[in-house]
Each structure stands twice: as structure tokens, then as C-alpha cells.
Write a protein that holds these residues in place. Structure first.
Motif, mmCIF file in Angstrom:
data_model
loop_
_atom_site.group_PDB
_atom_site.id
_atom_site.type_symbol
_atom_site.label_atom_id
_atom_site.label_comp_id
_atom_site.label_asym_id
_atom_site.label_seq_id
_atom_site.Cartn_x
_atom_site.Cartn_y
_atom_site.Cartn_z
ATOM 1 N N LEU A 238 2.744 3.108 13.301
ATOM 2 C CA LEU A 238 3.200 2.253 12.200
ATOM 3 C C LEU A 238 2.357 0.990 12.109
ATOM 4 O O LEU A 238 2.055 0.503 11.002
ATOM 5 N N ASN B 280 -1.234 2.093 10.667
ATOM 6 C CA ASN B 280 -1.371 2.395 9.233
ATOM 7 C C ASN B 280 -0.852 1.283 8.316
ATOM 8 O O ASN B 280 -0.835 1.431 7.101
ATOM 9 N N SER C 265 2.215 -0.134 8.183
ATOM 10 C CA SER C 265 3.626 -0.129 7.789
ATOM 11 C C SER C 265 4.389 -1.314 8.371
ATOM 12 O O SER C 265 5.261 -1.881 7.715
ATOM 13 N N TYR D 59 13.734 3.137 13.241
ATOM 14 C CA TYR D 59 12.787 4.174 13.647
ATOM 15 C C TYR D 59 13.162 4.828 14.970
ATOM 16 O O TYR D 59 12.653 5.901 15.290
ATOM 17 N N HIS E 18 4.287 11.730 5.670
ATOM 18 C CA HIS E 18 4.461 10.440 5.019
ATOM 19 C C HIS E 18 3.316 9.491 5.370
ATOM 20 O O HIS E 18 2.820 8.755 4.513
ATOM 21 N N MET E 19 2.897 9.508 6.641
ATOM 22 C CA MET E 19 1.778 8.650 7.040
ATOM 23 C C MET E 19 0.481 9.124 6.396
ATOM 24 O O MET E 19 -0.378 8.308 6.034
ATOM 25 N N ASP F 133 0.284 7.698 3.039
ATOM 26 C CA ASP F 133 -0.147 6.296 3.101
ATOM 27 C C ASP F 133 -1.671 6.206 3.115
ATOM 28 O O ASP F 133 -2.269 5.360 2.442
ATOM 29 N N SER G 142 10.998 5.244 3.619
ATOM 30 C CA SER G 142 10.343 4.185 2.862
ATOM 31 C C SER G 142 10.875 2.817 3.239
ATOM 32 O O SER G 142 11.912 2.672 3.877
ATOM 33 N N LEU G 143 10.162 1.810 2.755
ATOM 34 C CA LEU G 143 10.605 0.444 2.980
ATOM 35 C C LEU G 143 11.911 0.200 2.244
ATOM 36 O O LEU G 143 12.768 -0.545 2.710
#
Length: 282
Positions: free
Chosen positions: A170, A173, A175, A193, A205-206, A209, A274-275
């Protein structure tokens, strides 16, 4: 050192009672010994009950030197660090590295205790510009690390490693930086997480990104992949735990594959970690 070796022999006698502790690391059948070790562990106390197999992966190669990886229940990954002239030799060497680390993981010093947390926080303070007072403030990096350790009290370092790998990725990348900008606290991020394992969904998902990053900065994916491959090789030759480096390679490779197979790859779906999902209640 003598006490450590004696402790390892005691662990071998407990987990592999029919094996001679003095001959364990000389036995050419180390592959079956590693499998036997983890099967015995799971029978004794259901360690990593959802992941019951030791998985091997050999890199495609027309000739030597050959490379083999072994992934343990829970996700920790090791590889052969010697120059191996056959796939079987590479597999045995990787298994030997994994078995040694598995045995060391059973030592009392590898379990998260109050004493271990205190020493780890002091080491973290010494290697940064933080202070011991930061350990009680979850908004600081030292405080977040302290909180993560306390949340995993009683676990071994291999068990703790999966959560650490998620946060390493995280951070890598971007996040975590994005989460800080949304005013999510470190405690909230860790709690969120901690509920997830590093699986295909999270990798996808990564990868999305990184596809977005590639659109913004063409060429960044290939650059990151070259760096990840170099880091993975260096860590393997040093006999280190490899999951972080190997996951980076897998995520970047997945992103590149999706770009070349579908240039119009869509944006992340609504069910993404997601955020918005994390910070929607702010």
C-alpha cells in the motif's frame, strides 16, 4: 549460538519426532520434510488453517542456473540462493531455506511479546527521527507500528509478515499517502486492512492503480517492473523472505498484461477496496 541450535533441535524433536535433528539439514529429502513440518504444525494448532499446502514455483529457463520459489501456508516466500544446475536442486535449496526459517519462526524470540514490542519500537526510533513518546501517538509512523505490533500480540513473525506485506505494498503504490489525504487515521487504516488477506482480488485492485499511473506517466510500469525484478533477485540471493518483492512483480506483470490485452481497461469497479469504502463515514 549454541543455545539457538539447541532450541532448534528441541523444536525438530517436537514437530518431527522421528527425524534425527543432527541430520535434518543434510537430508536430501528436505522437500518432503518441509511439507511434513507444516502438516504437523497445522494438526497441532491449526496454524493458517485456510492455506494447507506448500507451493513450489520454478521459473522457466532453457538451462542453468535454475530458480525455484516456495510459498508457505500464510504466504511467506523463499527461494534458492545458491547457483543450481538442475530444477530439482533449486527446489531442494529453496525448501532448505524455507525449512530453516520455519524452524527459526518457532523460537520464543520470534513471537510478538511485550518485550519484543519494546525492543522493536526502540530499534525503530533509533533508525528514524522519531522519539519514544511517538509510540503512544497512532498518528505517527512509530505509533502506527506500535499499534500494529500490539494488535498482533502472540503471533509469530511469519504470521505477522502477511499484514506487513500488505502495508508495504500500500505504501509502494501510493495508497497510504492517498488515505492520509482523506484524513483517515492510521488506526482506521490498519483496522480496515487487517480484515483482508493478500489475494487475487487485492492484487487486481493494485494492478488497476498501476494501470492508471501508466496512463498518467507512460513507461512507469516497465521501469517499476525492471526494478522489482532486480530487487527480487538480490533478495533471493541473500536468502531473504521474498513475498513483498514477488508480489510487486506479480502486480506489475498483471497490469502490463491487462494493458496489452485490453488497451481500454475500465476503471476500478464499485466493489474495489476503495478509499470511499474506508472513509465514507468521515
Amino acid at each position: 549460538m549454541d543455545r539457538t541450535l539447541e532450541s532448534l533441535r528441541h523444536i525438530i524433536a517436537q514437530v518431527l519426532p522421528h527425524r534425527d535433528p543432527a541430520l535434518v539439514f543434510k537430508d536430501l529429502n528436505v522437500v518432503s520434510m518441509l511439507q511434513e513440518f507444516w502438516e504437523s504444525k497445522q494438526q497441532q494448532r491449526a496454524a493458517f488453517p485456510s492455506e494447507g499446502v506448500v507451493v513450489y514455483e520454478s521459473l522457466p529457463s532453457p538451462g542453468p542456473p535454475f530458480v525455484s520459489y516456495v510459498t508457505l501456508p500464510g504466504g511467506s516466500c523463499f527461494g534458492n540462493f545458491q547457483c543450481c544446475l538442475s530444477r530439482a536442486e533449486a527446489r531442494r535449496d529453496a525448501a532448505k531455506v524455507a525449512l530453516i526459517n520455519s524452524l527459526f519462526n518457532e523460537l520464543p524470540s520470534r513471537r510478538i511479546t511485550k518485550e519484543f514490542i519494546m525492543e522493536s519500537v526502540q530499534e525503530a526510533v533509533a533508525s528514524t527521527s522519531g522519539t519514544l513518546e511517538d509510540a503512544d501517538d497512532p498518528s505517527t509512523s512509530i505509533g502506527a507500528y506500535h499499534y500494529m505490533l500490539e494488535s498482533n500480540m502472540g503471533k509469530t513473525m511469519l504470521e505477522f509478515q502477511e499484514l506487513m506485506t500488505i502495508f508495504q505494498l500500500l505504501h509502494w503504490n501510493g495508497s497510504l499517502k492517498a488515505l492520509r489525504e482523506t484524513k483517515c487515521s492510521r488506526q482506521e487504516v490498519i483496522s480496515y486492512y487487517s480484515q483482508y488477506s493478500l489475494d487475487e482480488k487485492m492484487r487486481s485492485h493494485m494492478a488497476l492503480d498501476w494501470i492508471m499511473k501508466e496512463r498518467e506517466s507512460p513507461g512507469i510500469l516497465s521501469q517499476e517492473l525492471r526494478m522489482a525484478l532486480r530487487e527480487l533477485e538480490e533478495a533471493r540471493k541473500a536468502g531473504q523472505e521474498l513475498r513483498f518483492y514477488k508480489e510487486k512483480k506479480e502486480i506489475l506483470s498483471l497490469a502490463l498484461t491487462q494493458i496489452y490485452s485490453d488497451p481500454d481497461t475500465s476503471s476500478p469497479s464499485d466493489d474495489q477496496l476503495s478509499l470511499t469504502a474506508l472513509c465514507g463515514y468521515h
